[in-house]
Design a protein around this motif. Sequence first.
Motif, PDB file in Angstrom:
ATOM      1  N   GLN A 210      87.481  42.100  44.287  1.00  0.00           N
ATOM      2  CA  GLN A 210      87.970  41.464  43.077  1.00  0.00           C
ATOM      3  C   GLN A 210      87.226  40.147  42.981  1.00  0.00           C
ATOM      4  N   ASN A 211      86.259  40.094  42.125  1.00  0.00           N
ATOM      5  CA  ASN A 211      85.314  38.981  42.114  1.00  0.00           C
ATOM      6  C   ASN A 211      85.846  37.727  41.436  1.00  0.00           C
ATOM      7  N   SER A 212      86.948  37.858  40.690  1.00  0.00           N
ATOM      8  CA  SER A 212      87.520  36.683  40.033  1.00  0.00           C
ATOM      9  C   SER A 212      88.744  36.229  40.813  1.00  0.00           C
ATOM     10  N   PRO A 213      88.671  35.097  41.492  1.00  0.00           N
ATOM     11  CA  PRO A 213      89.845  34.639  42.237  1.00  0.00           C
ATOM     12  C   PRO A 213      90.973  34.172  41.326  1.00  0.00           C
ATOM     13  N   SER A 214      90.635  33.786  40.091  1.00  0.00           N
ATOM     14  CA  SER A 214      91.688  33.304  39.198  1.00  0.00           C
ATOM     15  C   SER A 214      91.346  33.623  37.749  1.00  0.00           C
ATOM     16  N   LEU A 215      92.416  33.673  36.928  1.00  0.00           N
ATOM     17  CA  LEU A 215      92.281  33.968  35.502  1.00  0.00           C
ATOM     18  C   LEU A 215      93.431  33.283  34.781  1.00  0.00           C
ATOM     19  N   SER A 216      93.112  32.594  33.693  1.00  0.00           N
ATOM     20  CA  SER A 216      94.151  31.963  32.865  1.00  0.00           C
ATOM     21  C   SER A 216      94.109  32.562  31.475  1.00  0.00           C
ATOM     22  N   VAL A 217      95.291  32.874  30.938  1.00  0.00           N
ATOM     23  CA  VAL A 217      95.399  33.535  29.645  1.00  0.00           C
ATOM     24  C   VAL A 217      96.565  32.913  28.874  1.00  0.00           C
ATOM     25  N   GLN A 218      96.433  32.842  27.577  1.00  0.00           N
ATOM     26  CA  GLN A 218      97.535  32.361  26.744  1.00  0.00           C
ATOM     27  C   GLN A 218      98.591  33.445  26.589  1.00  0.00           C
ATOM     28  N   GLU A 219      99.831  33.028  26.559  1.00  0.00           N
ATOM     29  CA  GLU A 219     100.938  33.952  26.319  1.00  0.00           C
ATOM     30  C   GLU A 219     100.683  34.741  25.040  1.00  0.00           C
ATOM     31  N   GLY A 220     100.952  36.063  25.123  1.00  0.00           N
ATOM     32  CA  GLY A 220     100.776  36.925  23.957  1.00  0.00           C
ATOM     33  C   GLY A 220      99.400  37.575  23.874  1.00  0.00           C
ATOM     34  N   ARG A 221      98.433  37.014  24.608  1.00  0.00           N
ATOM     35  CA  ARG A 221      97.082  37.584  24.580  1.00  0.00           C
ATOM     36  C   ARG A 221      96.940  38.650  25.660  1.00  0.00           C
ATOM     37  N   ILE A 222      95.777  39.266  25.705  1.00  0.00           N
ATOM     38  CA  ILE A 222      95.528  40.304  26.701  1.00  0.00           C
ATOM     39  C   ILE A 222      94.986  39.692  27.998  1.00  0.00           C
ATOM     40  N   SER A 223      95.480  40.173  29.121  1.00  0.00           N
ATOM     41  CA  SER A 223      94.919  39.813  30.428  1.00  0.00           C
ATOM     42  C   SER A 223      94.148  41.028  30.935  1.00  0.00           C
ATOM     43  N   ILE A 224      92.932  40.800  31.408  1.00  0.00           N
ATOM     44  CA  ILE A 224      92.112  41.885  31.966  1.00  0.00           C
ATOM     45  C   ILE A 224      91.694  41.488  33.370  1.00  0.00           C
ATOM     46  N   LEU A 225      92.169  42.259  34.335  1.00  0.00           N
ATOM     47  CA  LEU A 225      91.817  42.008  35.728  1.00  0.00           C
ATOM     48  C   LEU A 225      90.892  43.128  36.201  1.00  0.00           C
ATOM     49  N   ASN A 226      89.846  42.759  36.902  1.00  0.00           N
ATOM     50  CA  ASN A 226      88.816  43.716  37.277  1.00  0.00           C
ATOM     51  C   ASN A 226      88.744  43.955  38.779  1.00  0.00           C
ATOM     52  N   CYS A 227      88.252  45.138  39.124  1.00  0.00           N
ATOM     53  CA  CYS A 227      88.154  45.533  40.523  1.00  0.00           C
ATOM     54  C   CYS A 227      86.969  46.488  40.672  1.00  0.00           C
ATOM     55  N   ASP A 228      86.171  46.304  41.701  1.00  0.00           N
ATOM     56  CA  ASP A 228      85.042  47.197  41.985  1.00  0.00           C
ATOM     57  C   ASP A 228      85.200  47.766  43.389  1.00  0.00           C
ATOM     58  N   TYR A 229      84.728  48.987  43.580  1.00  0.00           N
ATOM     59  CA  TYR A 229      84.796  49.567  44.913  1.00  0.00           C
ATOM     60  C   TYR A 229      83.458  50.195  45.261  1.00  0.00           C
ATOM     61  N   THR A 230      83.228  50.337  46.557  1.00  0.00           N
ATOM     62  CA  THR A 230      81.938  50.868  47.002  1.00  0.00           C
ATOM     63  C   THR A 230      82.061  52.242  47.664  1.00  0.00           C
ATOM     64  N   ASN A 231      83.233  52.575  48.171  1.00  0.00           N
ATOM     65  CA  ASN A 231      83.408  53.823  48.909  1.00  0.00           C
ATOM     66  C   ASN A 231      83.640  54.985  47.941  1.00  0.00           C
ATOM     67  N   SER A 232      82.707  55.907  47.880  1.00  0.00           N
ATOM     68  CA  SER A 232      82.813  57.017  46.933  1.00  0.00           C
ATOM     69  C   SER A 232      83.900  58.021  47.325  1.00  0.00           C
ATOM     70  N   MET A 233      84.461  57.865  48.530  1.00  0.00           N
ATOM     71  CA  MET A 233      85.552  58.744  48.950  1.00  0.00           C
ATOM     72  C   MET A 233      86.896  58.317  48.361  1.00  0.00           C
ATOM     73  N   PHE A 234      86.970  57.107  47.876  1.00  0.00           N
ATOM     74  CA  PHE A 234      88.227  56.635  47.272  1.00  0.00           C
ATOM     75  C   PHE A 234      88.531  57.478  46.031  1.00  0.00           C
ATOM     76  N   ASP A 235      89.756  57.989  45.955  1.00  0.00           N
ATOM     77  CA  ASP A 235      90.117  58.812  44.803  1.00  0.00           C
ATOM     78  C   ASP A 235      91.505  58.474  44.248  1.00  0.00           C
ATOM     79  N   TYR A 236      92.089  57.415  44.750  1.00  0.00           N
ATOM     80  CA  TYR A 236      93.394  56.996  44.242  1.00  0.00           C
ATOM     81  C   TYR A 236      93.433  55.485  44.298  1.00  0.00           C
ATOM     82  N   PHE A 237      93.919  54.884  43.197  1.00  0.00           N
ATOM     83  CA  PHE A 237      93.844  53.434  43.068  1.00  0.00           C
ATOM     84  C   PHE A 237      95.192  52.887  42.601  1.00  0.00           C
ATOM     85  N   LEU A 238      95.520  51.732  43.131  1.00  0.00           N
ATOM     86  CA  LEU A 238      96.817  51.135  42.830  1.00  0.00           C
ATOM     87  C   LEU A 238      96.631  49.657  42.514  1.00  0.00           C
ATOM     88  N   TRP A 239      97.544  49.149  41.713  1.00  0.00           N
ATOM     89  CA  TRP A 239      97.623  47.711  41.474  1.00  0.00           C
ATOM     90  C   TRP A 239      98.978  47.211  41.960  1.00  0.00           C
TER      91      TRP A 239
END
Lengths: 115, 113
Positions: free
Chosen positions: B6-35
């Motif tokens: 997760q390359n962004s350690p922090s994110l600030s957003v105004q109430e009512g707007r959209i928050s977008i949090l990103n995640c990248d993975y390298t292991n091609s065996m991963f097939d299930y993801f959780l937040w």
Amino acid sequence: DAGVIQSPRHEVTEMGQEVTLRCKPISGHNSLFWYRQTMMRGLELLIYFNNNVPIDDSGMPEDRFSAKMPNASFSTLKIQPSEPRDSAVYFCASSLVLAGNYEQYFGPGTRLTVT
Amino acid sequence: DQQVKQNSPSLSVQEGRISILNCDYTNSMFDYFLWYKKYPAEGPTFLISISSIKDKNEDGRFTVFLNKSAKHLSLHIVPSQPGDSAVYFCAALASGSARQLTFGSGTQLTVLP
């Protein structure tokens, strides 16, 4: 449902002392996980049990750490002797492992400080 | 070797707007993801998950998108609320092998009123 219960919530001890952390998983869950969270390494898995049997302890830092699960409703993580670098938040999580279901449910954690 | 990033350690957003949090993975065996969401002095709380057979999963204000070719997933929160302010962790596992979750380092979301 009370969720995953951990005790104590805070532990302060001196270097060289033995520390025992306790966990009660959610009733009916068949897998239990111990994690450690530090600023440097984030959340890392230490060990996990399936049906009370340790499956993978490759994350246990060294022989000073040991974990047991004598029955389906209780687990301990012991550090003996403790060192300042063991200071961290230790989380226990449990899961009901079913086909297609991998969610883990975490306890509130034990904050360990070793002086 | 960080397999989940997760390359962004922090994110600030105004109430009512959209928050977008990103995640990248390298292991091609991963097939299930959780937040997971984490408040201070509490354990992580499961939020939403997605299997690799899907590219989108929605639950109320929360939607997770998965781009397998890019090895990227994102969490969208719409509309964002001040109570959403927390650290969000992305986690992944390879369901065919052991059931360990590999966690990202987390993103601190702050929703400003």
